[in-house]
Structure formats: C-alpha cells, structure tokens
Design an enzyme around this catalytic site. Structure first.
Site, PDB file in Angstrom:
ATOM      1  N   GLN A   1       2.623  -3.743   0.159  1.00  0.00           N
ATOM      2  CA  GLN A   1       3.203  -2.874   1.174  1.00  0.00           C
ATOM      3  C   GLN A   1       2.148  -2.411   2.197  1.00  0.00           C
ATOM      4  O   GLN A   1       2.459  -2.203   3.366  1.00  0.00           O
ATOM      5  CB  GLN A   1       3.857  -1.686   0.460  1.00  0.00           C
ATOM      6  CG  GLN A   1       4.676  -0.786   1.319  1.00  0.00           C
ATOM      7  CD  GLN A   1       5.888  -1.461   1.962  1.00  0.00           C
ATOM      8  OE1 GLN A   1       6.632  -2.181   1.301  1.00  0.00           O
ATOM      9  NE2 GLN A   1       6.060  -1.236   3.249  1.00  0.00           N
TER      10      GLN A   1
ATOM     11  N   ASN B   1      -9.555   1.179  -1.931  1.00  0.00           N
ATOM     12  CA  ASN B   1      -8.512   0.803  -2.883  1.00  0.00           C
ATOM     13  C   ASN B   1      -9.041   0.911  -4.302  1.00  0.00           C
ATOM     14  O   ASN B   1     -10.209   0.621  -4.570  1.00  0.00           O
ATOM     15  CB  ASN B   1      -8.013  -0.624  -2.612  1.00  0.00           C
ATOM     16  CG  ASN B   1      -6.704  -0.896  -3.333  1.00  0.00           C
ATOM     17  OD1 ASN B   1      -5.790  -0.075  -3.275  1.00  0.00           O
ATOM     18  ND2 ASN B   1      -6.617  -2.011  -4.017  1.00  0.00           N
TER      19      ASN B   1
ATOM     20  N   THR C   1       4.654   7.420  -3.168  1.00  0.00           N
ATOM     21  CA  THR C   1       5.302   8.220  -4.210  1.00  0.00           C
ATOM     22  C   THR C   1       6.802   8.302  -3.968  1.00  0.00           C
ATOM     23  O   THR C   1       7.260   8.986  -3.072  1.00  0.00           O
ATOM     24  CB  THR C   1       4.659   9.619  -4.271  1.00  0.00           C
ATOM     25  OG1 THR C   1       3.291   9.442  -4.650  1.00  0.00           O
ATOM     26  CG2 THR C   1       5.347  10.516  -5.284  1.00  0.00           C
ATOM     27  N   ASP C   2       7.539   7.548  -4.798  1.00  0.00           N
ATOM     28  CA  ASP C   2       8.995   7.481  -4.639  1.00  0.00           C
ATOM     29  C   ASP C   2       9.710   7.665  -5.980  1.00  0.00           C
ATOM     30  O   ASP C   2      10.858   7.291  -6.137  1.00  0.00           O
ATOM     31  CB  ASP C   2       9.395   6.147  -3.995  1.00  0.00           C
ATOM     32  CG  ASP C   2       8.846   4.947  -4.769  1.00  0.00           C
ATOM     33  OD1 ASP C   2       8.175   5.155  -5.810  1.00  0.00           O
ATOM     34  OD2 ASP C   2       9.094   3.812  -4.352  1.00  0.00           O
TER      35      ASP C   2
ATOM     36  N   LYS D   1       4.915   9.986 -10.040  1.00  0.00           N
ATOM     37  CA  LYS D   1       3.904   9.324  -9.207  1.00  0.00           C
ATOM     38  C   LYS D   1       3.205  10.369  -8.337  1.00  0.00           C
ATOM     39  O   LYS D   1       3.814  11.379  -7.957  1.00  0.00           O
ATOM     40  CB  LYS D   1       4.546   8.291  -8.282  1.00  0.00           C
ATOM     41  CG  LYS D   1       4.862   6.961  -8.952  1.00  0.00           C
ATOM     42  CD  LYS D   1       5.303   5.952  -7.890  1.00  0.00           C
ATOM     43  CE  LYS D   1       5.765   4.657  -8.500  1.00  0.00           C
ATOM     44  NZ  LYS D   1       6.368   3.776  -7.486  1.00  0.00           N
TER      45      LYS D   1
ATOM     46  N   LYS E   1      22.056  -0.249  -0.843  1.00  0.00           N
ATOM     47  CA  LYS E   1      21.107  -1.288  -1.254  1.00  0.00           C
ATOM     48  C   LYS E   1      21.098  -1.304  -2.773  1.00  0.00           C
ATOM     49  O   LYS E   1      20.952  -0.256  -3.402  1.00  0.00           O
ATOM     50  CB  LYS E   1      19.700  -0.997  -0.724  1.00  0.00           C
ATOM     51  CG  LYS E   1      18.687  -2.035  -1.215  1.00  0.00           C
ATOM     52  CD  LYS E   1      17.366  -1.952  -0.486  1.00  0.00           C
ATOM     53  CE  LYS E   1      16.443  -0.923  -1.074  1.00  0.00           C
ATOM     54  NZ  LYS E   1      15.078  -1.002  -0.516  1.00  0.00           N
TER      55      LYS E   1
ATOM     56  N   ARG F   1      11.088  -1.544   6.780  1.00  0.00           N
ATOM     57  CA  ARG F   1      11.618  -0.192   7.047  1.00  0.00           C
ATOM     58  C   ARG F   1      10.668   0.889   6.538  1.00  0.00           C
ATOM     59  O   ARG F   1      10.572   1.984   7.088  1.00  0.00           O
ATOM     60  CB  ARG F   1      13.049  -0.032   6.524  1.00  0.00           C
ATOM     61  CG  ARG F   1      13.288  -0.140   5.004  1.00  0.00           C
ATOM     62  CD  ARG F   1      12.945   1.157   4.310  1.00  0.00           C
ATOM     63  NE  ARG F   1      13.747   1.420   3.142  1.00  0.00           N
ATOM     64  CZ  ARG F   1      13.287   2.033   2.065  1.00  0.00           C
ATOM     65  NH1 ARG F   1      12.015   2.387   1.979  1.00  0.00           N
ATOM     66  NH2 ARG F   1      14.089   2.292   1.061  1.00  0.00           N
TER      67      ARG F   1
ATOM     68  N   SER G   1       0.653   2.760  -6.079  1.00  0.00           N
ATOM     69  CA  SER G   1       1.622   3.045  -7.135  1.00  0.00           C
ATOM     70  C   SER G   1       1.025   4.006  -8.158  1.00  0.00           C
ATOM     71  O   SER G   1       1.384   3.985  -9.331  1.00  0.00           O
ATOM     72  CB  SER G   1       2.040   1.729  -7.800  1.00  0.00           C
ATOM     73  OG  SER G   1       0.889   0.979  -8.135  1.00  0.00           O
TER      74      SER G   1
ATOM     75  N   GLY H   1       6.883  10.246   2.765  1.00  0.00           N
ATOM     76  CA  GLY H   1       7.909   9.211   2.959  1.00  0.00           C
ATOM     77  C   GLY H   1       8.425   8.702   1.627  1.00  0.00           C
ATOM     78  O   GLY H   1       7.746   7.955   0.929  1.00  0.00           O
TER      79      GLY H   1
HETATM   80  P1  NAD Z   1       1.500  -3.317  -5.111  1.00  0.00           P
HETATM   81  O1  NAD Z   1       1.677  -3.478  -6.583  1.00  0.00           O
HETATM   82  O2  NAD Z   1       1.427  -4.527  -4.249  1.00  0.00           O
HETATM   83  O3  NAD Z   1       0.176  -2.465  -4.831  1.00  0.00           O
HETATM   84  C1  NAD Z   1      -0.117  -1.313  -5.595  1.00  0.00           C
HETATM   85  C2  NAD Z   1      -1.267  -0.552  -4.968  1.00  0.00           C
HETATM   86  O4  NAD Z   1      -1.531   0.604  -5.754  1.00  0.00           O
HETATM   87  C3  NAD Z   1      -2.578  -1.335  -4.906  1.00  0.00           C
HETATM   88  O5  NAD Z   1      -3.294  -0.967  -3.767  1.00  0.00           O
HETATM   89  C4  NAD Z   1      -3.283  -0.862  -6.171  1.00  0.00           C
HETATM   90  O6  NAD Z   1      -4.676  -1.043  -6.134  1.00  0.00           O
HETATM   91  C5  NAD Z   1      -2.908   0.601  -6.151  1.00  0.00           C
HETATM   92  N1  NAD Z   1      -3.041   1.259  -7.442  1.00  0.00           N
HETATM   93  C6  NAD Z   1      -2.593   0.814  -8.655  1.00  0.00           C
HETATM   94  N2  NAD Z   1      -2.923   1.698  -9.622  1.00  0.00           N
HETATM   95  C7  NAD Z   1      -3.611   2.709  -9.004  1.00  0.00           C
HETATM   96  C8  NAD Z   1      -4.206   3.907  -9.466  1.00  0.00           C
HETATM   97  N3  NAD Z   1      -4.171   4.258 -10.760  1.00  0.00           N
HETATM   98  N4  NAD Z   1      -4.795   4.712  -8.560  1.00  0.00           N
HETATM   99  C9  NAD Z   1      -4.821   4.398  -7.249  1.00  0.00           C
HETATM  100  N5  NAD Z   1      -4.278   3.259  -6.757  1.00  0.00           N
HETATM  101  C10 NAD Z   1      -3.680   2.431  -7.633  1.00  0.00           C
HETATM  102  O7  NAD Z   1       2.674  -2.352  -4.653  1.00  0.00           O
HETATM  103  P2  NAD Z   1       3.296  -2.160  -3.185  1.00  0.00           P
HETATM  104  O8  NAD Z   1       4.455  -3.059  -3.001  1.00  0.00           O
HETATM  105  O9  NAD Z   1       2.214  -2.184  -2.190  1.00  0.00           O
HETATM  106  O10 NAD Z   1       3.905  -0.688  -3.317  1.00  0.00           O
HETATM  107  C11 NAD Z   1       3.046   0.435  -3.397  1.00  0.00           C
HETATM  108  C12 NAD Z   1       3.853   1.680  -3.705  1.00  0.00           C
HETATM  109  O11 NAD Z   1       4.770   1.937  -2.653  1.00  0.00           O
HETATM  110  C13 NAD Z   1       4.702   1.595  -4.975  1.00  0.00           C
HETATM  111  O12 NAD Z   1       4.570   2.814  -5.663  1.00  0.00           O
HETATM  112  C14 NAD Z   1       6.123   1.450  -4.448  1.00  0.00           C
HETATM  113  O13 NAD Z   1       7.080   1.950  -5.349  1.00  0.00           O
HETATM  114  C15 NAD Z   1       6.024   2.288  -3.197  1.00  0.00           C
HETATM  115  N6  NAD Z   1       7.054   2.030  -2.177  1.00  0.00           N
HETATM  116  C16 NAD Z   1       7.551   3.110  -1.509  1.00  0.00           C
HETATM  117  C17 NAD Z   1       8.502   2.920  -0.537  1.00  0.00           C
HETATM  118  C18 NAD Z   1       9.027   4.103   0.235  1.00  0.00           C
HETATM  119  O14 NAD Z   1      10.033   3.963   0.952  1.00  0.00           O
HETATM  120  N7  NAD Z   1       8.382   5.241   0.187  1.00  0.00           N
HETATM  121  C19 NAD Z   1       8.986   1.636  -0.249  1.00  0.00           C
HETATM  122  C20 NAD Z   1       8.421   0.544  -0.910  1.00  0.00           C
HETATM  123  C21 NAD Z   1       7.445   0.749  -1.882  1.00  0.00           C
END
Ligand code: NAD
Length: 321
Positions: free
Chosen positions: A139, A160, A221-222, A226, A67, A111, A199, A292
C-alpha cells in the site's frame, strides 16, 4: 448488470479520478448526504481467512452498494493469488436491482491512497517540502505516488520496520525524480508531511518524532488493536478522520481515547474541512493528523467512477441478470 473485471481496472482508473471521487464522498459524508453501514468482519474458520462487508449509501451521488472481501493469508503461497481479495457490488437505489460488479483489489489501493492525498491537500502546509514515509509494503507505494502530486516535495525520507523492503518506495521516488533517503525514526522531525502505512500493533512513530507544523496521515490502522503512532501524538494534534465512529473504535484514535488523552468530540471529519464547515489547519505550527480508517463509501465512489469509464470506453461486460 455490468461487469468490470479486475484486469481492466488499471487501464481505466486514474489517480486523479480516484482523488476526485474520494474528495466528493468525504464531503457528502460530512454534510449528511452519505452514510456508511455497520462493518461486518468475520474469521470464517477456513484458510485462516477474514471476510466481511463494507457498504453504504450516497444520496448525493445515488451510489448504493457494498464491498465484499477480506484477507486470505495463504493465497500467495498456495494459489499464486494476492492475499487481499475484494469485489464491489453496486445497486440501483430506485429499484434495488443489482447494477454492477467490479473488481475491488486495485481500487482499494487507489482509494486509500486518494484518502491520504485528500488529507494532504486540505491539511498540510502549502510550503511542505519533505515527505516522510513510515512503511514500505504494498500500500505504501500507492500512498507515496499519490502524495507526491499534492505538494512540491523536494525530498522523501523513509523508515520501515523491515528495512529490506525500503527499495519498494525508493523505486517510486526514482520514477518521480525526487531524492530518497532512508532514515531512523527520530529523523522524521525533518518531514513536513508523514504518511504511516503499516500493519503494526504497536506504535513506531512517537510524538517526539513529529515537528510542529507537520501533517501526519495515519493510514494503516483499520482494526481494533492495530497502532502506528504514539497516542500522545493525537493529544498534540488537531485530529481529523474519514468517519468518527470508525476512528474512535478501529482507527488510530482508539488508543488516545482509551488512554483518556482525547475524547470523541476532539475528532473532526475531513469532509467538514472540504465543505468549508471546519477551518482545518489554523496555524503553520499546528500538527494536523488524519486518521484514515477506510470506509465502504470510498469503495463505492471509485467503483461507480470505474463503471462510468468502462461504459464510456465500451469495456463493461453486460449480463442479462
Ligand atoms: P503489507 O503487508 O504489504 O505491508 C505491511 C507493512 O507494515 C510493511 O511496511 C511492514 O514492514 C510493516 N510492518 C509489519 N510489522 C510491523 C511492525 N511490527 N511494526 C512496524 N511496521 C510493521 O501491507 P499493506 O497492503 O501495505 O497494508 C498496510 C496496512 O494498511 C495494513 O494494516 C492494512 O490493513 C492497512 N490498510 C488500510 C486501509 C485503509 O483504508 N485505511 C486500506 C488498505 C490497507
């Protein structure tokens, strides 16, 4: 070469198909049939973008590919495009010839949601009835929808950092006919399953916010730095992950390892539980935690499934390449 454009994915891919693909590939990773390649992630010095590749090979499913994509923070404002952009490329493992190009944006969400769902299926208590959500972004809605299919949840509680985003997840619970309550973090002790998907770079969910017997899926956390949950929570939990190397370096376990709370061998692969090589949860009071981190093989697994479905339905575009 076959092409499955992003616009077709929503009608082709189901949550059930994503779940099945992810469960199988986690199992293949744990049995040594599938492995991920080292991740490349670069700040390209243009548009503040982060770009990279996640790839791997699944010998069991004969899926080879990568990817390519990342994060373009100015997309939405400047171009009306979503900030996360990705495309999956699949190759014929016999010849090396490119087989397919597949839109990866929606697939990434599906996924990731499937991964926490697989962890709930295999690690949460069967009688889990309250689901806690920490996070309400893009997400989170996918995670929640998929999780609700795994147990008979009678209630969802949510917190949140930006409370104005909570209606995003409340809407999903309304569609599913499950009551929703916005809570403060200490009230998460009521939850039997908690999904954190933020995030954040500092913990929100503390060890004392989690009751004995809870399953926690840490999905946000990826990346190095983070952090969503207090490192001490990993010391109290049986810790599982998609891939140990990622968990201890870029996942939630990076912090517990750095603080000397756990060591690498304390982290087990979820796939080993799926395969029956690890007992998984061993008591109703045990806290289980799934870290994850997101691996390339997940992307390849769902992309390969979508290509099959697109061919079946006559939707895949064929290009002589
Ligand atoms: P998004 O920007 O739509 O949402 C971010 C979320 O984090 C919101 O709920 C926001 O309020 C919260 N947030 C922001 N700053 C914060 C803080 N200081 N303390 C607590 N919460 C806080 O992002 P998303 O698309 O929902 O993605 C969320 C996370 O998931 C990202 O870190 C992304 O990289 C990660 N992610 C991981 C995978 C995986 O396979 N593990 C896959 C996709 C995304």
């Amino acid at each position: 070469m076959l092409i499955v454009p992003e616009r077709e994915i929503a009608d082709l891919m189901t949550r059930a198909a994503a779940f099945d693909a992810i469960e199988k590939v986690f199992a293949a990773m744990a049995s040594g049939d599938a492995y991920n390649f080292p991740v490349v992630r670069e700040e390209i010095g243009h548009e503040d973008a982060l770009y990279g590749f996640k790839g791997g090979f699944d010998r069991a499913g004969l899926t080879l590919g990568l990817k390519a994509g990342g994060y373009w923070p100015n997309n939405l404002e400047k171009r009306g495009l979503i900030n996360h952009q990705s495309t999956v490329f699949l190759f014929d493992p016999d010849s090396g010839k490119v087989k397919a190009m597949v839109g990866g944006n929606l697939l990434t969400a599906l996924r990731t949601a499937a991964a926490s769902s697989v962890s709930i299926k295999h690690l949460a208590r069967k009688d889990a009835s309250v689901l806690g959500m920490v996070g309400a972004g893009h997400q989170a809605t996918f995670q929640l929808r998929a999780a609700l299919e795994q147990r008979n949840f009678e209630k969802v509680i949510g917190w949140n950092y930006h409370p104005e985003m909570l209606p995003n997840i409340e809407k999903v619970t309304q569609e599913a006919g499950v009551p929703f309550e916005a809570v403060d973090l200490p009230a998460m002790t009521e939850a039997d399953v908690i999904i954190s998907i933020t995030s954040a770079f500092a913990p929100s969910l503390m060890a004392d916010h989690v009751s004995p017997g809870t399953h926690v899926a840490c999905m946000g956390t990826d990346t190095k730095g983070k952090q969503e949950v207090e490192a001490a929570l990993l010391g109290r939990a049986a810790v599982f992950t998609d891939e140990v190397a990622q968990s201890v370096s870029i996942g939630e376990a990076q912090h517990a390892i750095a603080e000397g709370i756990i060591i690498e061998t304390d982290v087990a692969q979820l796939g080993a539980v799926i395969n029956g090589d690890h007992p998984g949860r061993i008591s109703k009071d045990q806290i289980t935690l799934f870290d994850g981190t997101g691996v390339g093989l997940q992307d390849l697994a769902v992309a390969a499934k979508v290509v099959d479905l697109a061919v079946e339905k006559g939707i895949a575009l064929e290009v002589d390449f």
